[in-house]
Design an enzyme around this catalytic site. Structure first.
Site, PDB file in Angstrom:
ATOM      1  N   LEU A  34       0.784  -1.293  -0.087  1.00  0.00           N
ATOM      2  CA  LEU A  34      -0.011  -0.019  -0.095  1.00  0.00           C
ATOM      3  C   LEU A  34       0.788   1.476  -0.113  1.00  0.00           C
ATOM      4  O   LEU A  34       0.431   2.240  -0.579  1.00  0.00           O
ATOM      5  CB  LEU A  34      -0.973   0.090   1.005  1.00  0.00           C
ATOM      6  CG  LEU A  34      -1.893  -1.305   1.384  1.00  0.00           C
ATOM      7  CD1 LEU A  34      -2.774  -0.894   2.702  1.00  0.00           C
ATOM      8  CD2 LEU A  34      -2.838  -0.924   0.106  1.00  0.00           C
ATOM      9  N   GLY A  49       7.654   4.128   3.391  1.00  0.00           N
ATOM     10  CA  GLY A  49       8.150   5.616   3.901  1.00  0.00           C
ATOM     11  C   GLY A  49       9.409   5.264   4.581  1.00  0.00           C
ATOM     12  O   GLY A  49       9.738   4.067   4.789  1.00  0.00           O
ATOM     13  N   MET A  60       9.797   5.095   7.797  1.00  0.00           N
ATOM     14  CA  MET A  60       9.671   4.187   8.739  1.00  0.00           C
ATOM     15  C   MET A  60       9.351   2.694   8.534  1.00  0.00           C
ATOM     16  O   MET A  60       9.423   2.148   9.615  1.00  0.00           O
ATOM     17  CB  MET A  60       8.604   4.946   9.632  1.00  0.00           C
ATOM     18  CG  MET A  60       8.799   6.499  10.170  1.00  0.00           C
ATOM     19  SD  MET A  60      10.442   6.759  11.093  1.00  0.00           S
ATOM     20  CE  MET A  60      10.446   8.444  11.288  1.00  0.00           C
ATOM     21  N   VAL A  93       3.946  -0.366   4.585  1.00  0.00           N
ATOM     22  CA  VAL A  93       2.674  -0.805   4.732  1.00  0.00           C
ATOM     23  C   VAL A  93       1.925  -1.683   3.728  1.00  0.00           C
ATOM     24  O   VAL A  93       2.175  -1.341   2.392  1.00  0.00           O
ATOM     25  CB  VAL A  93       1.612   0.445   4.921  1.00  0.00           C
ATOM     26  CG1 VAL A  93       0.270   0.023   5.233  1.00  0.00           C
ATOM     27  CG2 VAL A  93       2.053   1.197   5.897  1.00  0.00           C
ATOM     28  N   LYS A 101       1.715  -2.864   9.095  1.00  0.00           N
ATOM     29  CA  LYS A 101       2.821  -2.042   8.946  1.00  0.00           C
ATOM     30  C   LYS A 101       4.185  -2.940   9.694  1.00  0.00           C
ATOM     31  O   LYS A 101       4.102  -3.246  10.510  1.00  0.00           O
ATOM     32  CB  LYS A 101       2.789  -0.830   9.756  1.00  0.00           C
ATOM     33  CG  LYS A 101       3.982   0.193   9.511  1.00  0.00           C
ATOM     34  CD  LYS A 101       3.763   1.668   9.636  1.00  0.00           C
ATOM     35  CE  LYS A 101       4.859   2.577   9.128  1.00  0.00           C
ATOM     36  NZ  LYS A 101       4.534   3.847   8.968  1.00  0.00           N
ATOM     37  N   ASP A 130      -1.534  14.349  17.136  1.00  0.00           N
ATOM     38  CA  ASP A 130      -1.054  14.722  15.718  1.00  0.00           C
ATOM     39  C   ASP A 130      -2.422  14.707  14.770  1.00  0.00           C
ATOM     40  O   ASP A 130      -2.286  14.407  13.804  1.00  0.00           O
ATOM     41  CB  ASP A 130      -0.017  13.741  15.177  1.00  0.00           C
ATOM     42  CG  ASP A 130       0.300  14.114  13.633  1.00  0.00           C
ATOM     43  OD1 ASP A 130       0.561  15.393  13.539  1.00  0.00           O
ATOM     44  OD2 ASP A 130       0.856  13.322  12.924  1.00  0.00           O
TER      45      ASP A 130
END
Length: 600
Positions: free
Chosen positions: A15, A18, A20, A23, A38, A132
């Protein structure tokens, strides 16, 4: 190395990717349930303290079970890689909707706000702060369900090494509360500020502030006031603009205090405006119009597509970088991550932790572990509070105790020292308390006369007020009783000729003295007449003493003149006789003047 299975989940597609991690879209091999899984970067897994933080944030997610919060399915570790599985949300985020050109009306924004408030209330009640809130973390299910709030705890988890501690910054800059921008502690009101910034962005189709750098953006969040949202969205109700203004207050104390109150205000506004008749729970499909990509898939875990506008966050050195909603390409994201997720840093691992997966059942969500019962211990603060309350109670008890006879007697004597009726009225409460409590005290007899004076004074005031009222009503004295007319006439003469007025008062006593009681008008009027005569007698006695002293002083002067200037002395003797012959109190002085005059 291609990942095919993570725990019980079979990988069916990627999906997003990035810095980190990556996914994946996955399916549970036993239940067939879809999930967004993830897989975190191996470099993060080897960061000092990251595993402990990962476990802590997972525990945070396990506290949350709400229809407007993306659900946690489970978490685990495989070949040294940490991963977790979340509910797959098919649909767009608000940020994607904005990118595709969607215009949100104030009704849509209000419904989004109510759903988000419900999610935040659930989290805040459990001590969980999101930190956030932004359009990218608010998901719109394609099936028309309510808003799904995602990424609880993710900002703290991924930004910990550079952002989490008090004194540093945590969150996405465009929607960050001023206290976050200053690195101060945050609370539920910080999330509400961010939600107000989201409202503004949805209605105005622009962020709250625009800046060319992260320091400039943080400075504006701390110091600048936002523009009115109706400048960009004229059909926004004034009440909604006012609510957004309250949410965007720089001082947290001036904001709407909690999500529950905000939700109720939004609901009340919708009802008061009478714009819509449907319930606040949206009908199927209300989020989407023909321009939306209902078939796209969003979750709390994957980075949005490359067309989504960038948002400002911090890297490890405090510089700007593209965050979870970055427009960075997959290649750039891979470079940012420091290597391939599947293989990066694995060569550094000498021994791999065991493969494990912990599935979080639906019945486990929302559970808050209870603390072990502790023996009841009364703290020092409790003892201090008890002592203060005891002291207050004893103080009140002391003040509520009746005063002693000596104490009351002293107060009364000090108050009535000048003997005036005004001083007696000031002492009335203490005087009556003394007579009620200590009626057998020998000093009570002294105060009963004072009580009588007070009662007669009040009766006099009341009687004169009643007479004046009757005179005003009838505009004539003919409607008064004879004794009342005689009393009023005597009072008038007292002001002009005290002796004549006194004589008239005495005549009233002689005429009516044997009639009526104090409960009848005639008796009340007689009591007032006697009261007036007593006052005149007291005043005359004091006046006579002063006048007699002066008269005898003048007679002494006339005696001295009688030898040198007998004519002058005779004039002084005659003056005393003329002025005071009719004054009973001056009888002695007048007799001396006559004797002296006869001897010359």
């Amino acid at each position: 190395m291609e990942i095919e299975q993570l725990g019980p989940y079979k990988i069916v597609g990627k999906l997003g990717r990035g810095g980190m991690g990556t996914v994946f879209e996955a399916i549970h091999s036993e239940t067939g349930e879809k999930a967004a899984v993830k897989l975190l970067s191996a470099s993060l897994a080897h960061e000092e303290g990251f595993r402990a933080r990962f476990e802590a944030e997972i525990e945070t997610l396990r506290k949350l079970k709400h229809p407007n919060i993306v659900r946690l399915f489970g978490f685990g570790e495989q070949e040294g890689h940490l991963f977790y599985a979340m509910e797959m949300v098919v649909g767009n985020s608000l940020e994607e909707e904005l990118r595709q050109g969607r215009r949100f009306g104030w009704r849509d924004v209000t419904r989004i706000g109510i759903d988000t408030c419900r999610a935040l209330r659930h989290a805040h009640d459990r001590g969980v702060i999101h930190r956030d809130i932004k359009p990218g973390n608010l998901l719109l299910p394609a099936d028309g369900g309510g808003i799904k709030l995602s990424d609880f705890g993710i900002a703290r988890l991924f930004g910990y090494s550079r952002l989490t501690h008090v004194g540093n910054v945590l969150g996405t800059a465009e929607y960050m509360a001023p206290e976050q921008a200053e690195g101060r502690p945050v609370d539920a009101r910080s999330d509400l500020y961010s939600l107000g910034a989201v409202f503004f962005a949805l209605l105005a189709r622009r962020p709250l502030f625009r800046a060319k750098s992260l320091p400039e953006m943080l400075h504006k969040q701390r110091t600048e006031r936002p523009e009115p949202v109706r400048k960009y969205s004229p059909d926004t109700p004034a009440e909604l603009e006012h609510i957004i203004g309250e949410l965007l207050e720089k001082d947290p104390e001036r904001r709407i205090p909690n999500a529950d109150l905000l939700a109720r205000r939004l609901e009340a506004m919708m009802h008061a405006l009478s714009i819509v008749s449907e319930t606040l729970q949206a009908d199927t499909g209300w989020f989407f119009d023909g321009k939306s990509s209902a078939g796209s898939q969003s979750s709390s875990l994957f980075a949005p597509s490359n067309e989504v506008p960038a948002t400002l966050e911090l890297d490890q050195s405090g510089q700007e970088q593209l965050g979870a909603t970055s427009a960075a390409s997959p290649a750039a994201a891979e470079a940012q991550a420091g290597g391939d997720v599947e293989t990066g840093s694995m060569a550094r691992v000498e021994t791999q932790p065991p493969t494990r997966f912990i599935e979080v059942g639906e019945d486990e969500l929302g559970y808050i572990a209870e603390e072990e019962p502790r023996p009841a211990v009364i703290s020092l603060h409790t003892w201090v509070l008890v002592a203060i309350l005891l002291l207050i109670g004893l103080t009140w008890w002391w003040f509520l105790q009746p005063p002693s006879a000596d104490s009351l007697y002293g107060r009364i004597k000090n108050t009535i020292a000048d003997g005036s009726i005004q001083s007696k009225l000031r002492a009335e409460n203490n005087l009556r308390e003394f007579l009620n409590r200590y009626s057998d005290d020998p000093r009570a007899k002294e105060f009963r006369g004072l009580e009588r004076d007070i009662d007669l004074h009040k009766l006099e005031q009341e009687f004169e007020s009643r007479l004046n009222s009757r005179l005003k009503r009838y505009e004539s004295e003919e409607n008064l009783q004879p004794i009342e007319r005689a009393y009023l006439e005597a009072l008038r003469y007292l002001r002009l000729d005290k002796e004549l007025g006194t004589a008239k008062l005495q005549a009233i006593v002689h005429l009516y003295g044997q009639h009526g009681s104090e409960n009848e008008p005639t008796g009340q009027c007689l009591a007032l007449v006697r009261r007036q005569l007593e006052k005149i007698e007291q005043e005359t006695e004091k006046y006579a003493q002063d006048q007699l002293y002066l008269l005898f002083e003048r007679l002494d002067a006339a005696d001295k003149l009688s030898a040198e200037d007998p004519e002058r002395a005779k004039e002084m003797y005659r003056a005393v006789i003329v002025l005071y012959a009719d004054k009973p109190w001056a009888e002695a002085a007048v007799g001396r003047a006559r004797n002296a005059l006869d001897s010359l």
